[in-house]
Each structure stands twice: as C-alpha cells, then as structure tokens.
Design a protein around this motif. Sequence first.
Motif, PDB file in Angstrom:
ATOM      1  N   ASN A 164      -2.052   9.230   9.740  1.00  0.00           N
ATOM      2  CA  ASN A 164      -2.299  10.225  10.791  1.00  0.00           C
ATOM      3  C   ASN A 164      -1.122  11.174  10.963  1.00  0.00           C
ATOM      4  O   ASN A 164      -1.308  12.372  11.167  1.00  0.00           O
ATOM      5  CB  ASN A 164      -2.600   9.527  12.119  1.00  0.00           C
ATOM      6  CG  ASN A 164      -3.910   8.781  12.084  1.00  0.00           C
ATOM      7  OD1 ASN A 164      -4.791   9.071  11.278  1.00  0.00           O
ATOM      8  ND2 ASN A 164      -4.039   7.797  12.944  1.00  0.00           N
ATOM      9  N   LYS A 165       0.077  10.641  10.881  1.00  0.00           N
ATOM     10  CA  LYS A 165       1.280  11.449  11.096  1.00  0.00           C
ATOM     11  C   LYS A 165       1.585  12.366   9.909  1.00  0.00           C
ATOM     12  O   LYS A 165       2.170  13.432  10.079  1.00  0.00           O
ATOM     13  CB  LYS A 165       2.471  10.522  11.344  1.00  0.00           C
ATOM     14  CG  LYS A 165       3.737  11.214  11.738  1.00  0.00           C
ATOM     15  CD  LYS A 165       4.839  10.221  12.038  1.00  0.00           C
ATOM     16  CE  LYS A 165       6.132  10.911  12.390  1.00  0.00           C
ATOM     17  NZ  LYS A 165       7.215   9.947  12.583  1.00  0.00           N
ATOM     18  N   ASN A 166       1.204  11.945   8.709  1.00  0.00           N
ATOM     19  CA  ASN A 166       1.562  12.688   7.498  1.00  0.00           C
ATOM     20  C   ASN A 166       0.318  13.162   6.751  1.00  0.00           C
ATOM     21  O   ASN A 166       0.189  12.955   5.540  1.00  0.00           O
ATOM     22  CB  ASN A 166       2.423  11.805   6.592  1.00  0.00           C
ATOM     23  CG  ASN A 166       3.692  11.376   7.284  1.00  0.00           C
ATOM     24  OD1 ASN A 166       4.523  12.195   7.631  1.00  0.00           O
ATOM     25  ND2 ASN A 166       3.827  10.084   7.525  1.00  0.00           N
ATOM     26  N   SER A 167      -0.565  13.821   7.452  1.00  0.00           N
ATOM     27  CA  SER A 167      -1.821  14.276   6.834  1.00  0.00           C
ATOM     28  C   SER A 167      -1.593  15.321   5.742  1.00  0.00           C
ATOM     29  O   SER A 167      -2.454  15.518   4.890  1.00  0.00           O
ATOM     30  CB  SER A 167      -2.772  14.819   7.895  1.00  0.00           C
ATOM     31  OG  SER A 167      -2.190  15.929   8.543  1.00  0.00           O
TER      32      SER A 167
ATOM     33  N   SER B 224       0.822  -1.206   0.000  1.00  0.00           N
ATOM     34  CA  SER B 224       0.000   0.000   0.000  1.00  0.00           C
ATOM     35  C   SER B 224       0.861   1.263   0.000  1.00  0.00           C
ATOM     36  O   SER B 224       0.507   2.263  -0.632  1.00  0.00           O
ATOM     37  CB  SER B 224      -0.986  -0.002   1.173  1.00  0.00           C
ATOM     38  OG  SER B 224      -0.316   0.030   2.396  1.00  0.00           O
ATOM     39  N   LEU B 225       2.009   1.224   0.677  1.00  0.00           N
ATOM     40  CA  LEU B 225       2.920   2.373   0.651  1.00  0.00           C
ATOM     41  C   LEU B 225       3.493   2.601  -0.747  1.00  0.00           C
ATOM     42  O   LEU B 225       3.551   3.739  -1.219  1.00  0.00           O
ATOM     43  CB  LEU B 225       4.067   2.168   1.639  1.00  0.00           C
ATOM     44  CG  LEU B 225       3.831   2.660   3.049  1.00  0.00           C
ATOM     45  CD1 LEU B 225       4.938   2.185   3.974  1.00  0.00           C
ATOM     46  CD2 LEU B 225       3.740   4.169   3.093  1.00  0.00           C
ATOM     47  N   VAL B 226       3.903   1.537  -1.401  1.00  0.00           N
ATOM     48  CA  VAL B 226       4.460   1.657  -2.751  1.00  0.00           C
ATOM     49  C   VAL B 226       3.399   2.194  -3.718  1.00  0.00           C
ATOM     50  O   VAL B 226       3.671   3.078  -4.536  1.00  0.00           O
ATOM     51  CB  VAL B 226       5.024   0.302  -3.232  1.00  0.00           C
ATOM     52  CG1 VAL B 226       5.349   0.323  -4.710  1.00  0.00           C
ATOM     53  CG2 VAL B 226       6.263  -0.066  -2.429  1.00  0.00           C
ATOM     54  N   SER B 227       2.185   1.677  -3.597  1.00  0.00           N
ATOM     55  CA  SER B 227       1.099   2.128  -4.469  1.00  0.00           C
ATOM     56  C   SER B 227       0.786   3.605  -4.242  1.00  0.00           C
ATOM     57  O   SER B 227       0.643   4.381  -5.199  1.00  0.00           O
ATOM     58  CB  SER B 227      -0.146   1.279  -4.213  1.00  0.00           C
ATOM     59  OG  SER B 227      -1.245   1.775  -4.931  1.00  0.00           O
TER      60      SER B 227
ATOM     61  N   ILE C 204      -6.111   1.909   5.686  1.00  0.00           N
ATOM     62  CA  ILE C 204      -6.418   0.588   6.241  1.00  0.00           C
ATOM     63  C   ILE C 204      -5.161  -0.073   6.782  1.00  0.00           C
ATOM     64  O   ILE C 204      -5.162  -0.616   7.882  1.00  0.00           O
ATOM     65  CB  ILE C 204      -7.073  -0.308   5.166  1.00  0.00           C
ATOM     66  CG1 ILE C 204      -8.426   0.260   4.766  1.00  0.00           C
ATOM     67  CG2 ILE C 204      -7.209  -1.746   5.655  1.00  0.00           C
ATOM     68  CD1 ILE C 204      -9.037  -0.391   3.542  1.00  0.00           C
ATOM     69  N   HIS C 205      -4.087  -0.036   6.019  1.00  0.00           N
ATOM     70  CA  HIS C 205      -2.890  -0.802   6.354  1.00  0.00           C
ATOM     71  C   HIS C 205      -1.838  -0.020   7.150  1.00  0.00           C
ATOM     72  O   HIS C 205      -1.021  -0.634   7.836  1.00  0.00           O
ATOM     73  CB  HIS C 205      -2.250  -1.363   5.082  1.00  0.00           C
ATOM     74  CG  HIS C 205      -3.153  -2.275   4.328  1.00  0.00           C
ATOM     75  ND1 HIS C 205      -3.555  -3.496   4.808  1.00  0.00           N
ATOM     76  CD2 HIS C 205      -3.760  -2.142   3.127  1.00  0.00           C
ATOM     77  CE1 HIS C 205      -4.357  -4.076   3.943  1.00  0.00           C
ATOM     78  NE2 HIS C 205      -4.501  -3.269   2.914  1.00  0.00           N
ATOM     79  N   CYS C 206      -1.830   1.294   7.034  1.00  0.00           N
ATOM     80  CA  CYS C 206      -0.804   2.103   7.715  1.00  0.00           C
ATOM     81  C   CYS C 206      -1.442   3.335   8.357  1.00  0.00           C
ATOM     82  O   CYS C 206      -1.139   4.473   7.978  1.00  0.00           O
ATOM     83  CB  CYS C 206       0.259   2.545   6.713  1.00  0.00           C
ATOM     84  SG  CYS C 206       1.145   1.229   5.910  1.00  0.00           S
TER      85      CYS C 206
END
Length: 190
Positions: A134-137, A68-71, A127-129
């Motif tokens: 939350n930290k990087n809104s 999900s991060l890569v996407s 969903i996954h991270c």
Amino acid sequence: MRVDLTNIFVALFLTILGYYYGLSNGGFSVEDLLPVSNLIVSFCALVIATKALSTWKNQFQHQEQYKSLVSAESCFKIYCAFEDKVKVECLKARQKQGVDFDLPMDMIELRNDKKRDYQKSWGELKIHCRGFVNKNSFLAPDNVGREYLEAIQELHLDTYKPHECSFNKYHEFISKKGEKTFHYCRSRLG
C-alpha cells in the motif's frame, strides 16, 4: 491478545474461588491442596503454551514476509534489467527499420514472462506485507510496466533524442528507488 487475557483472569478467579470454597467447607488438609495445585499447574501450562504458540506464529509470519520481500526484489531487479535490454533491442531495430520498427516476438514474450514473474511475487507480497504494498504502490508491476512502455514508445517518435530520453531517467529513478525501498524494508525485518 484480549481473549488470552480473559482466559487468564477467568482461570485465576476460579482458582481463588475454589481454594476459598475448600477452606470454608471444613477442615484443611494436605490432600485438599492437590486439586488446587493441579489447577494452578494447568493454568501455568496454559499460559506458557499460549505464549509459545504466539511466538511461533510471529516467527512464521516474519519469515514469510522476509521471503516474499526477497522474491519480489529479485523479480523487480530482473524485470528492470530486462526492460533495459528491450530498450537496447529497440534502438537496434530503430537503426535498421526506422521509426516504424517492430520488436521481435521472442523479446516481447520474454519481457512478458519477466513481468508475469514480478506480478506473481508482488501478489505474494500483497498477502504477507500489505503495508509495504500500500505504501509503495509506485513499485507495483502494472505501474512500473506502464511507465516503461510509455518511455519505450518515445523511440517511435521522429523527435527522439537519446540524451533527452525519459526511459533513461525513469530507469535510473525506479531502479535506485526500488532497490532502496526493498532494502530498507528488509533491513527493518531482518
């Protein structure tokens, strides 16, 4: 993890209790050890299976977080690059039509498609991270899109000066900051 430890202690307690109960009921024979040893082997199998399941779940969760991060990073880069193309098209339209220019509809639709793709990948990231989101809104698609839109609207002003344009400053800031943020989080997972 608390339930697993409780199961382990209950099983161990029952094993010891059964062993002493068997000893107190009379003679001790090799045949009496068979049920106790079966119980101990079952208990060990339970511990191993629980640990294996826990490890598998962690691997699966880790894999989904990474994907999900890569996407999201890929969609973010595509979206930012397309916003730069939008700015170039706006500048061309401004030269031809003046400050009251209109962006071609196909360009607006493509821009919205890129933003929609980024929003979809951001939704999976939620969903996954959750901690990352939350930290990087500031990387949320709506926040990024709003800032780009405000910067693009400067092109409609009579006082617009290319060297003082907030679009270039914001584009450089969000591109670098976003890339660093995604890279840092991926490197911690990988």
